[in-house]
Design an enzyme around this catalytic site. Structure first.
Site, mmCIF file in Angstrom:
data_model
loop_
_atom_site.group_PDB
_atom_site.id
_atom_site.type_symbol
_atom_site.label_atom_id
_atom_site.label_comp_id
_atom_site.label_asym_id
_atom_site.label_seq_id
_atom_site.Cartn_x
_atom_site.Cartn_y
_atom_site.Cartn_z
ATOM 1 N N THR A 170 -111.827 -9.742 -17.826
ATOM 2 C CA THR A 170 -112.746 -10.668 -18.497
ATOM 3 C C THR A 170 -113.787 -9.835 -19.231
ATOM 4 O O THR A 170 -114.362 -8.911 -18.659
ATOM 5 C CB THR A 170 -113.440 -11.596 -17.486
ATOM 6 O OG1 THR A 170 -112.451 -12.365 -16.804
ATOM 7 C CG2 THR A 170 -114.418 -12.526 -18.175
ATOM 8 N N ILE A 188 -118.051 -9.683 -13.251
ATOM 9 C CA ILE A 188 -116.994 -10.406 -13.943
ATOM 10 C C ILE A 188 -115.713 -9.601 -13.744
ATOM 11 O O ILE A 188 -115.750 -8.398 -13.521
ATOM 12 C CB ILE A 188 -117.302 -10.646 -15.444
ATOM 13 C CG1 ILE A 188 -117.633 -9.335 -16.166
ATOM 14 C CG2 ILE A 188 -118.429 -11.629 -15.605
ATOM 15 C CD1 ILE A 188 -117.923 -9.527 -17.652
ATOM 16 N N ASP A 189 -114.578 -10.276 -13.803
ATOM 17 C CA ASP A 189 -113.299 -9.631 -13.517
ATOM 18 C C ASP A 189 -112.994 -8.512 -14.512
ATOM 19 O O ASP A 189 -113.496 -8.497 -15.638
ATOM 20 C CB ASP A 189 -112.164 -10.657 -13.564
ATOM 21 C CG ASP A 189 -112.290 -11.714 -12.479
ATOM 22 O OD1 ASP A 189 -112.923 -11.415 -11.442
ATOM 23 O OD2 ASP A 189 -111.771 -12.826 -12.664
ATOM 24 N N LYS A 190 -112.114 -7.613 -14.080
ATOM 25 C CA LYS A 190 -111.713 -6.471 -14.902
ATOM 26 C C LYS A 190 -111.274 -6.900 -16.298
ATOM 27 O O LYS A 190 -111.705 -6.328 -17.301
ATOM 28 C CB LYS A 190 -110.581 -5.717 -14.202
ATOM 29 C CG LYS A 190 -109.955 -4.607 -15.032
ATOM 30 C CD LYS A 190 -108.716 -4.058 -14.360
ATOM 31 C CE LYS A 190 -107.979 -3.075 -15.264
ATOM 32 N NZ LYS A 190 -106.712 -2.597 -14.683
ATOM 33 N N ARG A 224 -110.951 -19.307 -13.401
ATOM 34 C CA ARG A 224 -109.492 -19.148 -13.404
ATOM 35 C C ARG A 224 -108.844 -20.125 -12.416
ATOM 36 O O ARG A 224 -107.829 -20.750 -12.718
ATOM 37 C CB ARG A 224 -109.143 -17.702 -13.065
ATOM 38 C CG ARG A 224 -109.700 -16.700 -14.066
ATOM 39 C CD ARG A 224 -109.641 -15.280 -13.557
ATOM 40 N NE ARG A 224 -108.263 -14.790 -13.492
ATOM 41 C CZ ARG A 224 -107.940 -13.602 -13.004
ATOM 42 N NH1 ARG A 224 -108.886 -12.783 -12.530
ATOM 43 N NH2 ARG A 224 -106.673 -13.213 -12.971
#
Length: 300
Positions: free
Chosen positions: A139, A135-137, A236
């Site tokens: 998130t 998962i993104d930084k 996103r």
């Protein structure tokens, strides 16, 4: 050190050299560092990042050897939701990168896991041991890691077969009219900005996101998203595509937004079949304080 030579075409004349080079396989930050280090020359002369290229310019790029990265154990606190001999599930905080990468050699979730666990799957090598999905930084939320190769193969197979349950909760711009819906739009690299993904038919992969409205406000909507596929930045990109970008998203959202310091996106639910016992496991974690406080303010 590898040397690459490129010649400026007529339609590309007048661009900044860093922007022009970054339209290829390199990031703009990477190109700018090479320019600063003197690894980029035009006609045998070093230039600055704002140099405007001309039709016919010969540009020589010396590409330095990448510095070897290896994840090392670091004593970083992590929120462990579940753990046994085969798998560990953690609630990742916003701001933490999942695995080492250029610019993030330490302080990542992998560094923390290596300190916490004696064993992690080696399938993804020394940089991403045990990491099955990311998962993104910015998130927050649930992420699983495998502690041995057999568990890794099982979990990766479940991801491929689309049998893993992944539910995210988010605040988006605008009032979403439909109570629920499905966004089925392929995602690929944005040819205008290599750091972004976009909905495109060019070199793309299928991507499907289901959404359900949980609460509407005057200018925002609180929604739940269920992933059927797991493309980079999928939620996103899809929400921007339907005109409702995530609040606080610095990459895909508007500049005027809620004070969140990152996208309002939280991986709230994770469900999968245990790789050894075959029993179904399902975990849910509450919203982080900042997103919950934002919702409370919107309610007021």
């Amino acid at each position: 050190m590898e040397k690459v030579t490129r010649t400026v075409k007529e339609q590309d004349g007048g661009q900044r050299i860093d922007k022009w080079l970054a339209e290829g396989d390199w990031s703009r930050a990477q190109v700018q560092q090479w320019i600063k280090d003197g690894f980029v020359q035009v006609g045998g002369r070093s230039v600055k990042a704002n140099y405007k290229i001309n039709f016919g310019d010969t540009v020589d790029i010396q590409i330095p050897e990448p510095e070897p990265l290896e994840a090392k154990p670091e004593n970083i606190p992590i929120d462990v939701v579940y753990e046994d001999a085969d798998v560990i599930v953690v609630n990742k905080p916003r701001g933490m990168v999942v695995h080492p990468a250029p610019g993030h050699a330490s302080g990542t979730l992998v560094n923390a896991l290596l300190h916490h666990c004696d064993d992690l799957s080696g399938i993804n090598g020394v940089i991403r041991p045990g990491i099955v999905h990311r998962i993104d930084k910015d998130t927050s939320g649930l992420l699983m890691a495998a502690k041995n190769d057999a568990a890794h193969e099982s979990l990766a197979g479940q991801l491929k077969d689309k049998t893993i349950e992944r539910i995210y909760r988010a605040i988006v711009h605008g009032v979403v009219k439909h109570d629920n819906g499905v966004i089925d739009a392929p995602i690929g690299r944005d040819i205008k900005d290599r750091k972004k993904m976009t909905v495109t038919d060019h070199n793309s992969k299928s991507a499907v996101t289901q959404f359900t409205v949980m609460e509407r406000f005057s200018n925002y909507t609180y929604i739940q998203c269920r992933l059927q596929t797991g493309r980079t930045h999928q939620i996103r990109v899809h929400l921007k595509y339907i005109g409702h970008p995530l609040a606080g998203d610095p990459k895909y959202g508007p500049a005027k937004t809620l004070p969140l310091n990152g996208q309002a996106l939280h991986a709230a639910v994770l469900g999968f079949t245990h790789p050894k016992t075959g029993k179904p496991l399902r975990f849910e974690v509450p919203l982080p304080d900042l997103i919950q406080q934002t919702l409370d303010r919107l309610n007021r």
